[in-house]
Scaffold this motif. Structure first.
Motif, short mmCIF file in Angstrom:
data_model
loop_
_atom_site.label_atom_id
_atom_site.label_comp_id
_atom_site.label_asym_id
_atom_site.label_seq_id
_atom_site.Cartn_x
_atom_site.Cartn_y
_atom_site.Cartn_z
N LEU A 291 0.31 -1.13 -0.46
CA LEU A 291 -0.10 0.08 0.00
C LEU A 291 0.94 1.48 0.07
O LEU A 291 0.56 2.07 -0.79
CB LEU A 291 -0.78 -0.20 0.77
N GLN A 295 1.04 3.40 -2.97
CA GLN A 295 0.39 5.78 -2.73
C GLN A 295 2.18 6.00 -3.51
O GLN A 295 1.61 7.31 -3.81
CB GLN A 295 0.38 5.03 -1.31
N LYS A 296 2.68 5.86 -2.78
CA LYS A 296 3.96 6.56 -3.21
C LYS A 296 4.61 6.81 -4.96
O LYS A 296 5.20 7.25 -5.67
CB LYS A 296 5.67 6.21 -2.52
N ARG A 298 2.32 4.87 -7.30
CA ARG A 298 1.85 4.97 -8.65
C ARG A 298 1.50 4.00 -9.55
O ARG A 298 1.55 4.33 -10.65
CB ARG A 298 1.10 6.41 -9.42
N ASP A 320 -7.04 4.54 3.28
CA ASP A 320 -6.62 6.04 3.55
C ASP A 320 -5.60 5.98 2.75
O ASP A 320 -4.76 6.87 2.28
CB ASP A 320 -5.49 5.34 5.07
N VAL A 321 -5.57 4.92 1.75
CA VAL A 321 -4.08 5.22 -0.02
C VAL A 321 -5.56 5.20 -0.93
O VAL A 321 -6.14 4.60 -1.66
CB VAL A 321 -4.08 3.46 0.22
N ASP A 322 -4.69 6.21 -1.71
CA ASP A 322 -5.31 6.51 -2.76
C ASP A 322 -4.53 5.62 -4.85
O ASP A 322 -4.05 4.82 -4.36
CB ASP A 322 -4.37 8.13 -3.49
N LEU A 323 -5.79 4.20 -4.64
CA LEU A 323 -5.34 3.78 -5.30
C LEU A 323 -5.45 3.84 -6.90
O LEU A 323 -5.51 3.15 -7.02
CB LEU A 323 -5.83 2.06 -4.50
#
Length: 571
Positions: A291, A295-296, A298, A320-323
């Motif tokens: 995860l 996030q880092k 992409r 909480d993580v942009d997937l």
């Protein structure tokens, strides 16, 4: 043609039924990427990065070292026992450039497993990690050149991770001590002492082996699958054309599925290199770290297995993580439950589609259309240049539409045969057709569904029970996280159904509940008669449930009970 191959009607407009494939050495994929996009980032390894130009030069150095210092000859086998790290990529392409044949080896192998594979493949050199040397050194005598090339994860980590890594390993109880003995060489010293001059051995791509990949470890003694350069190149192009929206030099691949497994090798490493993409490598699957990497860095492409998507979907930090960077996920190696597919697609906004293949087919033969018509529970339709049909397991005569039979496939990705096993080869490979041992059906649209492994089918009271069908019903139960079904001996029925269940966290599931659930959805003879609740199921390194281990444990328990009964009778 469409009457014979109804699946072609469901190909996207962008995908052709057949393609020409490149010829030559598989390593040409790397050379092409380095020529077209030399400054493109080829590998990200935590916070370090390597361009295609640098990766090519490292692979050249490795190839030259094999030839000049080890006298590697064309076709010699080089075993690579590494997790996902830059060194694996360097050794893989370097071995191919030097004309060698790669033998990918699982880093989790114990001494006995490793010795068998090294001896069977007649490997001459082995490339591994320093922390694996205690397991590797005992098999050194079995290597043709008795040579081991060792490396350390820290060598490609940035500061300060490279300094902290040895401390972490020591704290975890690993020894990084390198004994002073002949036949041991450090990879870094080898690369720095060798020239990066061009080195590309010409091969007969249809005959010369690029890879010997071992399979069958979950069902019996492993067999070496012989995959040629043509096999790997064809499957790389087949899988890439299926993902037709990919853009050259623009994609980033989440590299957590092991590259020492043929699925990871083709759909991750080879495809990424062919597309001049960026490979985000991780040595192991840790949901929290994955995860963080998503996030880092992409990633846009995420090949994986159902257990990976399942673990991420239920992670406490998932919201909480942009997937949203993830556009395409290809799931393989095990059936993909519908609930897992739907949940992960909802989280990412991307497409998660199920495919199918075998080590013997390099490995992919079928995939559901990524942006087209998908069918739940289906493995999809055959890839370009691939023919399939379903046959009666005994007579091998074609089955009718919808009838269960053995799946047979034919295409440029089908193996040359099993290494040193002509009898086993002849049993499954006839006139170019590979008889997979998997039971399947084909519907009127040409979509295939795997019913089960022929060897795993349960015959209860004369009725055929396919474990996957029962597992699909169990997976739909809201309290079940994982399920596996096997057949166990039964004095009355011959065999009966047993289900191994891993409940979801903070839920309570009882046998009576599951019995009622299954009886509402399955014929009585398919309903499990026995349940065993567990915290986890035994799995292979890529997440496939080891049903053999469940069966063996079951037999051990039965043997123990018999022994106890005998002792009680005797007393």
């Amino acid at each position: 043609m469409r009457a014979e191959r109804p699946w072609h009607a469901h190909y996207p407009e962008e995908v052709l039924p057949a393609y020409p494939f490149p010829t030559g050495n598989v390593a040409q994929l790397l050379l092409n990427a380095a020529e077209n996009m030399p400054k493109q980032i080829a590998i990200r390894f935590f916070d370090s990065k390597m361009t295609y130009e640098s990766l090519r030069d490292e692979a050249y150095r490795f190839a030259n070292a094999l030839q000049e210092q080890f006298d590697l000859q064309k076709g010699d086998r080089v075993a690579i026992m590494l997790p996902n790290c830059p060194q694996l990529v360097i050794a893989y392409f370097g071995t191919l450039l030097a004309g060698g044949t790669v033998v990918m080896t699982n880093p989790l192998y114990q001494e006995e497993e490793l010795a068998y594979q090294v001896k069977d493949a007649e490997s001459v050199i082995l490339v591994t990690l320093d922390l694996l040397l205690p397991r590797v050194l005992p098999v050194q005598a079995h290597l043709g050149k008795q040579s081991i090339i060792y490396t350390s994860i820290k060598e490609y980590l940035p500061f300060p991770k490279n300094k902290l890594y040895p401390l972490k390993m020591k704290k975890e109880g690993h020894s990084l001590h390198i004994p002073k003995q002949s036949g041991l060489q450090g990879l870094q010293h080898l690369l720095y002492s060798t020239s990066p001059k061009r080195c590309v051995v010409q091969v007969d791509d249809a005959q010369d082996l690029a890879l010997i990949q071992y399979t069958g470890g979950t069902t019996g003694l492993p067999k070496g699958v012989m995959l040629t350069h043509a096999n790997l190149l064809a499957n790389t192009i087949q899988t890439t054309t299926w993902s037709y929206k990919l853009q050259y030099g623009q994609e980033s691949y989440m590299g957590v599925i092991p590259c020492f497994h043929v699925f990871g090798l083709t759909v991750l490493l080879n495809q990424c290199t062919h597309m001049a993409g960026t490979l985000i490598l991780m040595p192991r699957f840790d949901p929290d770290e994955v995860l963080g990497h998503i996030q880092k860095y992409r990633p846009t492409i995420f090949p994986g297995v159902p257990t990976m998507y399942m673990a991420l979907s239920h992670h406490s930090r998932i919201h909480d993580v942009d997937l949203s960077s993830i556009e395409v996920c290809i799931s393989g190696s095990a059936p993909l439950p519908l609930e897992v597919q739907q949940r992960f697609e909802a989280l990412t906004g991307g497409r998660l589609t199920e495919g199918y293949g075998l080590t013997e087919t390099a490995p992919v033969t079928h995939v559901n259309p990524i942006w087209g018509k998908r069918k739940s529970g289906s493995i999809g339709i055959p890839l370009p240049n691939t023919d399939c049909y379903v046959v009666h397991p005994d007579t091998r005569k074609p089955c009718s539409r919808g009838e269960v039979g053995e799946l047979a496939v034919k295409g440029p990705q089908v193996m040359k045969g099993y290494w040193k096993r002509p009898v086993e080869t002849a049993q499954v490979l006839q006139d170019g057709w590979l008889y997979t041992g998997d039971l399947a059906t084909m519907d009127e649209d040409g979509y295939f569904t795997i019913v089960d492994r022929k060897k795993e089918m349960i015959i209860s009271s004369g009725f055929n029970v396919y474990p996957r069908e029962v597992e699909e019903v169990l997976y739909r139960h809201p309290g079940i996280k994982e399920a596996a079904v096997i057949g166990i001996p039964d004095a009355y029925r011959g065999e009966t159904v047993k289900a191994f269940i891993v409940p979801r966290e903070n839920t309570s599931v009882h046998e009576s509940q599951l019995d009622e659930w299954c009886r509402q959805r399955l014929a009585a003879y398919k309903v499990p008669r026995h349940y065993e609740f567990r915290d986890q199921l035994p799995k292979t390194i890529i997440g496939k449930v080891l049903k053999r281990a469940l069966i063996e444990k079951q037999m051990e328990q039965k043997s123990t009970h018999k022994s106890e009964d005998t002792n009680r009778d005797g007393s």
